[in-house]
Design an enzyme around this catalytic site. Structure first.
Site, short mmCIF file in Angstrom:
data_model
loop_
_atom_site.label_atom_id
_atom_site.label_comp_id
_atom_site.label_asym_id
_atom_site.label_seq_id
_atom_site.Cartn_x
_atom_site.Cartn_y
_atom_site.Cartn_z
N CYS A 116 50.47 35.65 39.72
CA CYS A 116 49.15 35.77 40.34
C CYS A 116 48.01 35.83 39.33
O CYS A 116 46.85 35.62 39.69
CB CYS A 116 49.10 36.99 41.26
SG CYS A 116 50.24 36.89 42.65
N HIS A 256 41.62 38.76 42.69
CA HIS A 256 42.82 38.14 43.27
C HIS A 256 42.99 38.61 44.70
O HIS A 256 42.88 39.81 45.00
CB HIS A 256 44.04 38.51 42.43
CG HIS A 256 45.34 38.14 43.04
ND1 HIS A 256 45.61 36.87 43.52
CD2 HIS A 256 46.47 38.87 43.28
CE1 HIS A 256 46.83 36.84 44.00
NE2 HIS A 256 47.37 38.04 43.87
N ASN A 286 47.65 35.41 50.41
CA ASN A 286 47.83 35.42 48.96
C ASN A 286 48.48 34.11 48.54
O ASN A 286 49.67 33.89 48.78
CB ASN A 286 48.70 36.61 48.56
CG ASN A 286 48.94 36.71 47.07
OD1 ASN A 286 48.61 35.80 46.32
ND2 ASN A 286 49.51 37.82 46.64
#
Length: 335
Positions: A116, A256, A286
């Site tokens: 990520c 994020h 996500n």
């Protein structure tokens, strides 16, 4: 000679057409729309469900749009970096596949795997290639087909993730804009808390690994939440202080998009008002390396030349950090 820096000159993005809603998720596992929205903040996520299509397909869509918007020809591109955890194959790199599909003849390419946080790492890596003076046009892509590593019988992970891709063009500038600074960190003690156990050299694919669902994401949510909030906040604080910015001078924080509660907690610790925080997790979920550039893809028209942007992410490893960008252009008509 004026100092060369790397500036973002355009953005492109792509999400698949198929939308997986919370109501559909609730038919797969024991959950509800209310629970997912309250705990994670996601309403829907886009899924690449066409057979035979992988991460490179989405990356090509995003990069193609980027090249059109920046009026870049295939022969102009010097380097392609693809940040991804879900590469099309173990090898070759997804970046090499992307080069072929974009018709790039003069570029070299490689993948970057920091989960990520991958796009943060790609931003700093691409910027340093530009600063070397040898490269003029670099495409960096954040792309992940997270649906390929999700167990849709696991209620702890399947509501969280989606598929998507977005890309930046990096070019040289001598103006006081661009990728100004970064704070990047890695700590391998995070391995037990967030990983995919099988598929690598330690645990190659086998009947056992397939039967025991070892090719899917495993996450200890509470531990990840704690480390994510602390480390994203700390890296943002460090980069703000190092560049002598006040909180008021920060125009945007781009976190994020892992979980709405993480985003909210980071913003509160930084004492940044919610209207300065980019959030689109409700629509995309996500997308791992895709979340940061997808935020810019969504919010591009709100950005002005000279705006101070702080990107921050946290992912498996653990890997985390922050990148300070002074935005390089005013809104474009075709954006």
């Amino acid at each position: 000679m004026d100092k060369i820096n790397a500036v973002i000159t355009g953005v492109g993005g792509y999400v698949p057409d198929y939308v997986l809603t919370n109501d559909e998720i609730s038919k797969m596992v024991d959950t509800t729309d209310e629970w997912i929205m309250g705990r994670i903040g996601i309403k829907e996520r886009h899924i690449l469900n066409e057979e035979g299509l992988g991460t490179s397909y989405m990356a090509r869509k995003a990069a193609k749009q980027l090249m059109q918007r920046t009026k870049s020809r295939p022969d102009d591109i010097d380097l392609v970096i693809v940040a991804t955890t879900t590469s099309d194959y173990r090898f070759p790199s997804t970046a090499s596949i992307l080069c072929e599909r974009l018709g790039l003849k003069n570029a070299f390419a490689f993948d970057m795997q920091a989960v990520c946080s991958g796009f943060l790492y790609a931003m700093e890596t691409g910027a340093n290639f530009i600063r070397s003076g040898k490269y003029k046009k670099i495409i960096i892509v954040g792309a992940d087909k997270m649906s390929s590593v999700i167990d849709y019988t696991d209620r702890a992970t399947c509501p969280i993730f989606g598929d998507g891709a977005a890309a930046f063009m990096l070019e040289p500038t001598t103006e006081e804009v661009g990728i100004m600074d970064s704070v990047l960190r890695t700590d391998g003690k995070g391995l037990p808390f967030l990983h995919i156990k099988a598929g690598g050299s330690v645990c190659p694919p086998s009947y056992y690994s397939l039967d025991h669902h070892l090719h899917y994401i495993y996450q200890e949510g509470r531990t990840v939440f704690k480390y994510a909030v602390a480390n994203m906040s700390d890296s943002c604080e460090a980069i703000i202080a190092r560049n002598h910015l006040t909180k008021e001078e920060v125009d945007w924080v781009i976190p994020h998009q892992a979980n709405q509660r993480i985003i909210t907690a980071v913003a509160q610790r930084l004492e940044v008002p919610s209207e300065k925080v980019m959030v689109n997790i409700e629509r995309y979920g996500n997308t791992s390396a895709g979340t940061l550039p997808l935020c810019i893809w969504d919010f591009e028209k709100k950005l002005k030349k000279g705006d101070n942007l702080i990107f921050t992410a946290f992912g498996a490893g653990f890997a985390w950090g922050a990148v300070y960008v002074k935005w390089g252009y005013d809104p474009k008509e075709d954006a």
